[in-house]
Design a protein around this motif. Structure first.
Motif, short mmCIF file in Angstrom:
data_model
loop_
_atom_site.label_atom_id
_atom_site.label_comp_id
_atom_site.label_asym_id
_atom_site.label_seq_id
_atom_site.Cartn_x
_atom_site.Cartn_y
_atom_site.Cartn_z
N ILE A 138 2.95 1.85 -2.75
CA ILE A 138 2.30 1.91 -1.45
C ILE A 138 0.89 1.33 -1.55
CG2 ILE A 138 1.72 3.38 0.51
CD1 ILE A 138 4.69 3.50 -0.31
N ASP A 139 0.58 0.38 -0.70
CA ASP A 139 -0.76 -0.20 -0.62
C ASP A 139 -1.49 0.43 0.56
OD1 ASP A 139 -0.10 -1.84 -2.70
OD2 ASP A 139 0.22 -3.62 -1.48
N ILE A 140 -2.70 0.93 0.30
CA ILE A 140 -3.48 1.60 1.34
C ILE A 140 -4.63 0.70 1.77
CG2 ILE A 140 -4.81 3.67 1.94
CD1 ILE A 140 -1.82 4.08 1.24
N TYR A 141 -4.76 0.53 3.09
CA TYR A 141 -5.87 -0.25 3.66
C TYR A 141 -6.96 0.66 4.21
CZ TYR A 141 -8.46 -3.24 6.88
OH TYR A 141 -9.46 -3.89 7.56
N GLN A 142 -6.56 1.76 4.86
CA GLN A 142 -7.54 2.61 5.52
C GLN A 142 -6.95 4.01 5.71
OE1 GLN A 142 -8.71 1.06 9.32
NE2 GLN A 142 -10.73 1.97 9.26
N ILE A 143 -7.80 5.04 5.56
CA ILE A 143 -7.38 6.41 5.82
C ILE A 143 -8.62 7.20 6.22
CG2 ILE A 143 -7.59 7.09 3.39
CD1 ILE A 143 -5.23 9.02 3.86
N GLY A 144 -8.46 8.13 7.16
CA GLY A 144 -9.64 8.89 7.54
C GLY A 144 -9.38 9.89 8.65
N PHE B 273 -1.21 1.38 6.03
CA PHE B 273 -0.55 1.12 4.75
C PHE B 273 0.51 0.03 4.88
CE2 PHE B 273 2.26 3.80 7.08
CZ PHE B 273 3.53 3.43 6.68
N LYS B 274 0.99 -0.43 3.74
CA LYS B 274 2.24 -1.20 3.66
C LYS B 274 2.91 -0.86 2.34
CE LYS B 274 0.27 -5.54 1.85
NZ LYS B 274 0.14 -6.98 2.11
N THR B 275 4.16 -1.24 2.21
CA THR B 275 4.91 -0.88 1.01
C THR B 275 5.47 -2.11 0.32
OG1 THR B 275 6.84 0.33 0.17
CG2 THR B 275 6.95 -0.46 2.44
N GLU C 43 13.57 -1.33 -0.86
CA GLU C 43 14.37 -0.47 0.02
C GLU C 43 13.55 -0.02 1.23
OE1 GLU C 43 16.84 3.78 -0.03
OE2 GLU C 43 15.95 2.99 -1.88
N TYR C 44 12.30 0.40 0.97
CA TYR C 44 11.43 0.82 2.08
C TYR C 44 11.17 -0.34 3.03
CZ TYR C 44 10.22 4.94 -0.81
OH TYR C 44 10.26 6.08 -1.56
N THR C 45 10.95 -1.54 2.45
CA THR C 45 10.67 -2.71 3.28
C THR C 45 11.80 -3.00 4.24
OG1 THR C 45 9.28 -3.68 1.55
CG2 THR C 45 10.14 -5.19 3.23
N LYS C 46 13.04 -2.89 3.76
CA LYS C 46 14.20 -3.10 4.63
C LYS C 46 14.24 -2.03 5.72
CE LYS C 46 19.24 -3.50 4.66
NZ LYS C 46 19.35 -2.60 5.81
N PHE D 257 1.50 9.72 -0.93
CA PHE D 257 1.78 8.58 -0.05
C PHE D 257 3.27 8.23 -0.06
CE2 PHE D 257 -2.84 7.28 -0.94
CZ PHE D 257 -3.28 7.98 0.19
N ASN D 258 3.91 8.38 -1.20
CA ASN D 258 5.34 8.12 -1.28
C ASN D 258 6.11 9.11 -0.40
OD1 ASN D 258 7.52 6.53 -2.63
ND2 ASN D 258 8.14 8.55 -3.34
N GLN D 259 5.70 10.38 -0.44
CA GLN D 259 6.35 11.39 0.41
C GLN D 259 6.15 11.08 1.90
OE1 GLN D 259 6.00 15.69 -0.86
NE2 GLN D 259 4.57 14.78 -2.31
N ILE D 260 4.94 10.67 2.26
CA ILE D 260 4.66 10.34 3.66
C ILE D 260 5.59 9.24 4.15
CG2 ILE D 260 2.96 9.30 5.23
CD1 ILE D 260 0.78 10.76 3.52
#
Length: 288
Positions: free
Chosen positions: A19-25, A96-98, A102-105, A153-156
């Motif tokens: 999981i790639d994170i761009y922003q969280i808050g 985020f993006k992944t 499998e998640y991408t599909k 993040f994986n669980q989310i």
């Protein structure tokens, strides 16, 4: 006015497993709180309403949200948030993006079925709890923070896929096969606007020959695949220019133009004005 704002931004993304994170808050505001119009690039975003009521606008379509709601924004969306004066919004956010195949599909299908902005609201207390924990962990990083956050993040992402991909949220009328394929192609372009390098990769993604996809698209939509892609790129460019976070040459390369000159020419051909002149004219409209 924003009373309290935690905003962790990672301009080059920060990796936590797949999981790639761009922003969280977290944002706590008042009746005047507004998140101005901006464009989602190649990432997804969750807005988790923790208190109050308001409107989330996606591509100019408003959706009412209230405490406990979660709203999903997709790549390529234009997006803004407004509070109700009598019950101001407070919310957490997660962008985020992944990289997991499998998640991408799964997310490609979710993007198709939830293309209508009014279908994006769902509820899941587990996600609310996990996002809150992640915000606190990022504000007090310590031993094992990376592993803890990778797990969170994986669980989310898994809960998000379950909540939406399971069929509980969407209910889209099935069209004939050729119409459905064209809709999926349009959705792919909409949600990958700054990562598409060539039209042939779109055909490859769907497992068809490019000439077949191109011919089918023209027959069903009345326009070429290239014209649809170029229009979407230039629509995104207008919003990026108004945000003024990126220079004109940076926008050109972000949207995969060969040069700033080719971008400026394409922009002027469509809108009758250069990117620089467009920024100036829009600023004057705002000032007046």
């Amino acid at each position: 006015m924003i009373k309290f704002h935690i905003n962790k931004i990672f301009p080059n993304m920060r990796k936590f497993g797949d999981i790639d994170i761009y922003q969280i808050g977290r944002l706590l505001g008042d009746s005047q709180t507004q998140v101005p119009t901006h464009i989602q690039l190649d990432y997804y975003e969750l807005t988790i309403v923790t208190h109050g009521q308001g409107l989330i606008y996606t591509n100019n379509v408003p959706t009412a949200v209230k405490s406990g709601d979660i709203y999903l924004s997709l790549p390529g969306d234009t997006h803004k948030i407004e509070s109700f004066e009598e019950d101001p919004l407070e919310f957490d956010f997660f962008t985020f993006k992944t990289n997991d195949s499998e998640y991408t599909k799964n997310f490609a299908d979710i993007s198709y079925y939830l293309h209508d902005p009014t279908t994006r609201v769902f509820r899941d207390e587990k996600i609310n709890f996990l996002i809150s924990n992640a915000i606190m962990e990022l504000n007090n990083e310590n031993n094992y923070t990376e592993k803890i956050l990778a797990s969170i993040f994986n669980q989310i992402v898994i809960y998000l896929i379950r909540d939406t991909y399971s069929g509980k949220v969407y209910n889209k009328t099935i069209k004939n096969k050729s119409e459905m394929l064209c809709l999926r192609v349009m959705n792919y372009i909409d949600t990958h606007i700054n990562s598409i390098k060539s039209l042939t990769e779109i055909a490859t993604c769907f497992g068809y020959d490019y000439s077949y996809i191109s011919s089918l698209f023209k027959k069903n939509t009345g326009r070429t695949l290239n014209r649809y892609l170029q229009n979407k790129k230039l629509e995104s460019a207008k919003l990026l220019l108004m945000e003024e976070k990126l220079k004109i040459n940076e926008i050109a390369y972000l949207l995969n133009y060969s040069s700033p000159y080719s971008f400026s020419k394409a922009f002027k051909d469509k809108y009758g004005i250069s990117p620089k002149a467009y920024i100036y004219s829009e600023k004057n409209k705002t000032a007046n």
